[in-house]
Write an enzyme that holds these catalytic residues in place. Structure first.
Site, PDB file in Angstrom:
ATOM      1  CB  ALA A  53     -41.784  20.819  21.234  1.00  0.00           C
ATOM      2  CE1 TYR A  54     -44.002  25.674  21.621  1.00  0.00           C
ATOM      3  CE2 TYR A  54     -45.483  26.619  20.014  1.00  0.00           C
ATOM      4  CZ  TYR A  54     -44.341  26.705  20.769  1.00  0.00           C
ATOM      5  OH  TYR A  54     -43.548  27.814  20.671  1.00  0.00           O
TER       6      TYR A  54
END
Length: 321
Positions: A53-54
């Site tokens: 998700a980063y």
């Protein structure tokens, strides 16, 4: 850094500081990220933590930016076998949740971005209560059996769901969590201490805490009346409004001055000394920020210093959300 530590019941040995990859592709571009990664490994570090998700929260980003940067760095340096790569599933915009199908698809996407054929430590990023633990563990076990994941772990999981997962793994002879990634630091102790830590301790799990410096607050750069130019300033600044935050800062200053150490190093050393903790996670946007983090390997606080910091962070003085 020296003295590698084993991650719970696994055969994976890691440095006493995990380098957080959340800033890669966000506040640190590829060149800056490479410089930080190079400096971290030059200091003896081998444990890099990221997530699929980063940094999907950044306008224009899709998620996976951090993994992509790390993958490019691993390829450029040719050091994949020397690095313990940890990543997570469940929060990428295209792979939300922990259904078995989603977990396996997310893993394939992470492998591609990282440019590798295996992930050393694979976490469920956030729990998905809509999915039975049996389905989650079965999917993770299949990834382990396929050689795509060496060991599995969990983040942001309740004690109840953690225990249910461990029980199912044990009962069915499937892959079992070896580590836990809780939010845990001097101004956020109730997020781990208590039932969750007790469960991890009983199971022999390694804790790898995130937010180890409370979004930078425990670096000591946030002070009353001081403006800090940081993407995380709003979050870190909240702690200045709590009695606990100011109390912790004063105690950190005292110990840091007595030991000739940076405030961030002392905060990490307190965390590293807590039961079950194997390697706190901290991120550096620049090479200059790194020495205060890696120095945790050399700083062992006395029992008196630990007690003083613990008393200053008494949970009867609540931290902000």
């Amino acid at each position: 850094m020296t003295s590698l530590r084993t991650l719970g019941p696994s055969d994976i040995a890691v440095s006493p500081l995990a380098l957080g990859g959340n800033v890669f592709g966000w506040t640190a571009d590829q060149a800056q990220s490479f410089a930080v990664l190079d400096a971290y490994t030059a200091a003896g570090g081998n444990f890099v933590d990221t997530a699929d998700a980063y940094s999907s929260w950044v306008p224009g980003n899709e998620g996976g930016e951090s993994e992509t940067v790390i993958g490019h760095w691993l390829a450029a340096r040719g050091n994949r076998s020397d690095i313990v790569v940890a990543t997570k599933a469940g929060a990428h915009p295209q792979f939300k949740g922990l259904s078995g199908t989603t977990v396996k698809a997310a893993a394939e996407a992470s492998l591609k971005r990282l440019g590798t054929d295996y992930i050393d430590l694979y976490y469920t990023h956030f729990d998905d209560p809509s999915v039975p633990v049996e389905e989650i563990i079965t999917a993770l076990d299949q990834l382990v059996k396929a050689g795509k994941v060496r060991a599995i772990a969990a983040s942001n999981l309740s004690a109840e769901r953690l225990q249910a997962s461990l029980d199912f793994s044990e009962r069915e002879g499937l892959a079992r969590y070896v580590a836990l990634q809780p939010r845990y630091n001097l101004v956020s102790r109730e997020t781990y201490e208590g039932e969750l830590r007790d469960t991890a301790a009983r199971a022999g799990l390694a804790a790898v805490p995130y937010s180890a410096l409370a979004s930078g607050f425990l670096s000591g750069k946030y002070r009353p009346g001081v403006t800090v130019d940081s993407a995380r300033a709003a979050g870190a600044g909240k702690y200045l409004e709590s009695r606990r935050g100011l109390s912790v800062l004063a105690a950190l200053d005292k110990v840091a001055q007595a030991r000739g150490a940076e405030v961030a190093t002392v905060a990490l050393a307190w965390l590293a000394a807590q039961p079950t903790v194997v390697a706190p996670i901290a991120s550096a946007r620049t090479v200059e920020q790194l020495p205060a983090l890696t120095a945790v390997a050399e700083l062992e606080l006395t029992a008196e210093e630990l007690d003083e910091l613990t008393a200053a962070s008494d949970t009867s003085s609540p931290s902000p959300a």
